[in-house]
Design a protein around this motif. Structure first.
Motif, PDB file in Angstrom:
ATOM      1  N   ASN A   2       6.731  -3.987   4.805  1.00 23.56           N
ATOM      2  CA  ASN A   2       6.002  -4.433   3.517  1.00 23.56           C
ATOM      3  C   ASN A   2       5.477  -3.130   2.942  1.00 23.56           C
ATOM      4  O   ASN A   2       4.143  -2.935   2.176  1.00 23.56           O
ATOM      5  N   LYS A   3       6.212  -1.799   3.225  1.00 19.01           N
ATOM      6  CA  LYS A   3       5.658  -0.718   2.587  1.00 19.01           C
ATOM      7  C   LYS A   3       6.878  -0.045   1.894  1.00 19.01           C
ATOM      8  O   LYS A   3       7.904  -0.058   2.555  1.00 19.01           O
ATOM      9  N   GLU A   7       3.375   6.385  -0.495  1.00 19.32           N
ATOM     10  CA  GLU A   7       3.386   4.972   0.292  1.00 19.32           C
ATOM     11  C   GLU A   7       3.139   4.025  -0.821  1.00 19.32           C
ATOM     12  O   GLU A   7       1.658   3.878  -1.295  1.00 19.32           O
ATOM     13  N   PHE A  52       8.410   3.749   0.970  1.00 21.05           N
ATOM     14  CA  PHE A  52       8.052   5.333   1.031  1.00 21.05           C
ATOM     15  C   PHE A  52       8.936   5.986   0.161  1.00 21.05           C
ATOM     16  O   PHE A  52       9.928   5.789   0.369  1.00 21.05           O
ATOM     17  N   ASP A  59       1.908   0.067  -0.826  1.00 22.37           N
ATOM     18  CA  ASP A  59       1.847  -1.031  -0.137  1.00 22.37           C
ATOM     19  C   ASP A  59       1.873  -2.295  -0.565  1.00 22.37           C
ATOM     20  O   ASP A  59       1.334  -2.695  -1.715  1.00 22.37           O
ATOM     21  N   TRP A 111      -0.559   2.664  -4.599  1.00 22.28           N
ATOM     22  CA  TRP A 111       0.195   3.737  -4.039  1.00 22.28           C
ATOM     23  C   TRP A 111      -0.848   4.681  -3.331  1.00 22.28           C
ATOM     24  O   TRP A 111      -2.006   4.481  -3.800  1.00 22.28           O
ATOM     25  N   SER A 164       4.483   4.365  11.505  1.00 23.47           N
ATOM     26  CA  SER A 164       3.419   3.558  11.764  1.00 23.47           C
ATOM     27  C   SER A 164       2.709   4.301  12.887  1.00 23.47           C
ATOM     28  O   SER A 164       3.178   5.594  13.031  1.00 23.47           O
TER      29      SER A 164
END
Length: 197
Positions: free
Chosen positions: A118-119, A137, A121, A139, A145, A197
């Motif tokens: 759910n992000k 990024e 990049f 979200d 952003w 992550s």
């Protein structure tokens, strides 16, 4: 073969959509597997204000959210900063609008974008003249952003690189050009990895 979809029900019954450059199509698939595809393309009926024609943009899909995010790009001297969201259940386009004074990436083309958890990049690309190597990024949960600030060595500013995500939650960047889009005659073959992550 290509053919028009005759309304939303056609795509719902036979397949799902893929956007390529300025056109959107849906795969025709067996009823038991909506995402499977055979050898035929079709053009679904989409609605809402749509992105302007462009190239050197990115498109990232999120199957859990049933959305496609189109960001940036270039057309006839204009470099875009806009982001558009296609709902792949309703085939409706919507332009994403940032909040007042919210951080957003600069206008760019030739960048890379990947999706993970759910992000989205976004790395690099080119403004009107300047090459970029910044990392952003987006979200999907907050609709915001955020610029990331990696430590250590980072890839040189570039356009035309390609990116992918591996199950180990790492973004891989490969190649590209270290010169402007209109002057790319030498290309790179370096490989970079960044943890997501």
């Amino acid at each position: 073969s290509l053919r028009d979809c005759h309304g939303e029900s056609d795509c719902e019954r036979e397949g799902e959509q893929l956007c390529f450059r300025c056109m959107c199509f849906c795969f025709h698939a067996p009823a038991h597997n909506k995402w499977a595809a055979n050898d035929s393309w079709s053009k679904p009926l989409v609605s809402g204000p749509a992105p302007s024609p462009r190239l050197w943009h990115t498109a990232v899909s999120f199957q859990d959210q049933r959305t496609l995010f189109v960001f940036g790009g270039f057309n006839q001297g204009s470099v875009y900063q806009d982001m558009w969201i296609l709902n792949t259940d309703t085939w409706v386009w919507k332009k994403w609008t940032p909040g007042v004074n919210a951080p957003v990436p600069s206008a760019r083309a030739g960048h890379i974008a990947v999706g993970f958890a759910n992000k989205m990049f976004v790395f690099g690309g080119q403004e009107e003249v300047r090459l970029l190597n910044d990392l952003w990024e987006f979200d999907l949960n907050t609709n915001q952003w955020k610029q990331l600030n990696p430590t250590g060595d980072i890839p040189a500013p570039r356009v035309g690189a390609k990116g992918a995500v591996f199950s180990e939650a790492r973004m891989i960047l490969f190649g590209g050009c270290l010169r402007n889009l209109d002057d790319c005659s030498e290309f790179e073959n370096d490989l970079w990895s960044f943890p997501l992550s």
